[in-house]
Design an enzyme around this catalytic site. Sequence first.
Site, PDB file in Angstrom:
ATOM      1  CE1 TYR A 162      -6.839  -0.147   3.350  1.00  0.00           C
ATOM      2  CE2 TYR A 162      -6.699  -0.403   5.736  1.00  0.00           C
ATOM      3  CZ  TYR A 162      -6.920  -0.941   4.479  1.00  0.00           C
ATOM      4  OH  TYR A 162      -7.249  -2.267   4.355  1.00  0.00           O
ATOM      5  CD  GLU A 209      -8.958  -2.558   1.406  1.00  0.00           C
ATOM      6  OE1 GLU A 209      -9.272  -2.864   0.251  1.00  0.00           O
ATOM      7  OE2 GLU A 209      -7.873  -2.874   1.928  1.00  0.00           O
TER       8      GLU A 209
END
Length: 396
Positions: free
Chosen positions: A118, A206
């Site tokens: 991530y 993101e």
Amino acid sequence: MNLHEYQGKEILNSFGVEIQRGIVAQTPAEAVEAAKKLTEETGTGWHVIKAQVHAGGRGKGGGVKLAKNLKEVEEIAGDIIGMNLVTPQTSKEGKKVNQVLITEDVYYPGDSEPEEYYMSVLLNRATGKNMIMYSTEGGMNIETVAEETPHLIFNEEVDPSLGLMPFQARRVAFNLGLSGKAFKQMTKFVTALYKAYTESDSSLFEINPVLKTSDDKIIAVDAKVTLDDNALFRHKDYAAMRDIREENPVEVEAREAGLSYVDLDGNVGCMVNGAGLAMATMDLIKQAGGEPANFLDVGGTADAERVETAFNLILKDPSVKAILVNIFGGIVRCDRVAQGIVDAYKNMGNIDVPIIVRLQGTNADKAKELIDNSGLAVESAVEFQEAADKVHAVLS
Ligand code: GDP
Ligand code: MN
């Protein structure tokens, strides 16, 4: 302003961030063409069909599917285009899918150990610095990781006067447990990602997941990009990426009319001039036992036309049970605003929700007289508290 995955990836790619290659398609036939082209360019055998909507969690909702041949590409694209995609991040009604991204399959068949990470870049408002937030736990909901295994989330804060330093990019790669070629690829990836973030004037990047393939490529598989609206004037090409089909229609209409409007969940519509007064008014509504239905700043020039447009916008929300107009007459005279309200009210015929108007400042007395004598079901208030009490009265 939010972007689609394919648009976010385009921006990333233009700054040298490695991405999963893809082509956007509006129809199943276009999807097949896109798939053929991707096979030519990348050698991919399988393809992934990805719904393009402004919401995450698409995989969980059935909006991301693997196709093993062109027939499956056509079928899956046909299923996804036009579907109402419900994900953990949409409302119960879901979002209509207008287009899909056809991508190369970057999870090689037989690759037993693809690693998913991530990574996001955002502003830490507490320190006033941009930071890279990253985790070994990619591909899953980061809120869950934060709750269950917070020690697996790392932050790298960037000094604005220095920018991202090479040692910081190396630390990211190190904390992700990488070595050799993958380590080098990751430092490149992070460096390019940070550059893309600052130079595109974004407020959020993101990438979930960032993929490490078995041959040590580091690739952005997903991209959620939010651009800073206030910087769009210097990125005309990004501004053109706006997809109003994904946005709240009332907010779109307000923006086109030059009003600043944000839709909220409450029952009291507010019309205010000035953002600070709007915030104070929303507090006032809460104190009076209501919930603001919107934030609406009509700006300094609250003339009849703007007031009417604003009424129209507020009344499009069926949950509005009362409207509070709170205008400070500094540059604009209160009596002119009052006349605007009366005219707008008359033009619109029957507004069947109670309206409380507080006009304070230049010619406030005249304004109150105008409203009180208009014969309309509009209540006027002079003091803040008086307005709050009247809102309370009509709600109870
Ligand atoms: P999201 O669900 O909206 O976050 O969409 P993502 O773009 O993150 O995709 C969801 C999931 O689809 C990823 O976590 C991957 O597991 C899977 N996926 C994405 N690209 C590929 C691919 O090229 N091949 C395979 N096999 N799976 C993929
Ligand atoms: Mn994702």
